[in-house]
Write a protein that holds these residues in place. Sequence first.
Motif, short mmCIF file in Angstrom:
data_model
loop_
_atom_site.label_atom_id
_atom_site.label_comp_id
_atom_site.label_asym_id
_atom_site.label_seq_id
_atom_site.Cartn_x
_atom_site.Cartn_y
_atom_site.Cartn_z
N GLN A 1 11.67 4.78 9.09
CA GLN A 1 10.30 5.07 8.68
C GLN A 1 9.36 4.94 9.88
OE1 GLN A 1 9.44 6.03 5.56
NE2 GLN A 1 7.36 6.39 6.29
N ALA B 1 -0.22 13.59 1.67
CA ALA B 1 1.04 12.96 1.27
C ALA B 1 1.37 11.81 2.20
CB ALA B 1 2.16 14.00 1.29
N TRP B 2 1.11 11.98 3.48
CA TRP B 2 1.35 10.91 4.45
C TRP B 2 0.45 9.71 4.17
CZ3 TRP B 2 -2.40 9.16 7.91
CH2 TRP B 2 -1.95 8.22 8.85
N SER C 1 -0.71 8.67 1.43
CA SER C 1 -0.28 7.95 0.23
C SER C 1 1.19 7.55 0.30
CB SER C 1 -0.52 8.82 -1.00
OG SER C 1 0.19 10.04 -0.91
N SER C 2 1.76 7.65 1.51
CA SER C 2 3.17 7.28 1.74
C SER C 2 4.13 8.10 0.89
CB SER C 2 3.38 5.78 1.48
OG SER C 2 2.58 5.00 2.33
N LYS C 3 3.75 9.36 0.61
CA LYS C 3 4.59 10.24 -0.20
C LYS C 3 5.05 11.47 0.59
CE LYS C 3 2.49 8.87 -4.59
NZ LYS C 3 1.74 9.34 -5.80
N SER D 1 7.35 13.89 2.42
CA SER D 1 8.79 14.13 2.32
C SER D 1 9.50 13.69 3.60
CB SER D 1 9.08 15.61 2.09
OG SER D 1 8.51 16.05 0.88
#
Length: 390
Positions: free
Chosen positions: A180, A341-342, A344-346, A348
């Motif tokens: 991560q 998305a980044w 909110s840690s979502k 892909s």
Amino acid sequence: MKILLLSAYDAASHRYWREQLEHEFAAYHWTQLALPPRYFNWRVRGNAMSWALQQSDVLQAGYDLLFATSMVDLATLRGLIPALAVTPSILYFHENQFCYPATHQQKHTLEPQMVSLYSGLAADRLVFNSAFNRDTYFSGVAQLLKKLPDQVPAGIVDRLSQKSLVLPVAISLPVAPQPQKENHGVFELLWNHRWEYDKGPQQLLAALQRLPSHLALRVHVVGQQFRKQPGEFDGIKSLLDARGWCGEWGFIADSQHYQDVLQNSDAVLSTSLHDFQGLAVLEGVASGCVPIVPDRLAYRELFPAEFRYQSFCSPSDPITEQQISLEADACAAAIETASKAWQSSKLSAAPDIAALSMDSLATSYRRLIESTAAVGISPPSAVTIPGHSA
């Protein structure tokens, strides 16, 4: 086994490929000749004469296999050096002369296309780095043959197709799943292409202009630069500076520094009108970047639809302002969606491209080399690229 490798227009991706082959298959004895990537029309038409009259001893040293890039005028070279006429040969296509942005068509006229066609007919095996490259080559040859006035033999495309396969340039960067990435507080976006028209700087500028100015963003615009470059880069730099988005800017000569930029980026962006495999994007993906790419070129066979934004600009037709505007809207929306998305840690995970590593492709390359050197053995099957059945 003695292998002669010829690179007639030794651009960065061509050098990357040939050096990688020699390193991976060090048990073979390699002799490599390369010409600098400048004076395109002269280089493509003149390479056979340059080599035949300046490197005759090297060319006649006796080889088990000839490996040539598609810029090599193989038909003429085999005529000038009879020893090479009986040496089994592989013609490797990093690109083809039938599929280039329309604005640059004047650089890719009949002469380079005919060289490409004659070389294809002269070679024992044709190898393409993507199905997109293969298909546009065959389509281009077919269209060219229809324009010729007379005495055009039948079955040329079939003849070329029967000795062709797809085998990508291997990605030498680590392709294992990346840990991560650290959250630096801003979305790190990488654009790492040649600073030329065919990589879409006009589309890049238009897309960046459409992004909300308050976006927490850092944009790294890196890649190979030339003395002359599209004026859009001045506008891109001014925009990034004005909004506080400018990260790395310009060519990064230090390989470790470049690797650090790849590792620290969250997404890698393409606006290209011309990518036959997309090595720059694949380098980013191999380092854990999520691709944001147009729905065209080789990207359709590389990545699932979720990573491709809608394409409006065709590489083979003149591009209108409306097309640029529509594509910029789609590209900007894809960047903004990835950024949210980044946040909110979502975001892909980067797609798995392990099938493009040298570990995965080495067996296919070895079979290609050994089967071609031993003429008469069936060629290996085409490699299936992730997300596409060739």
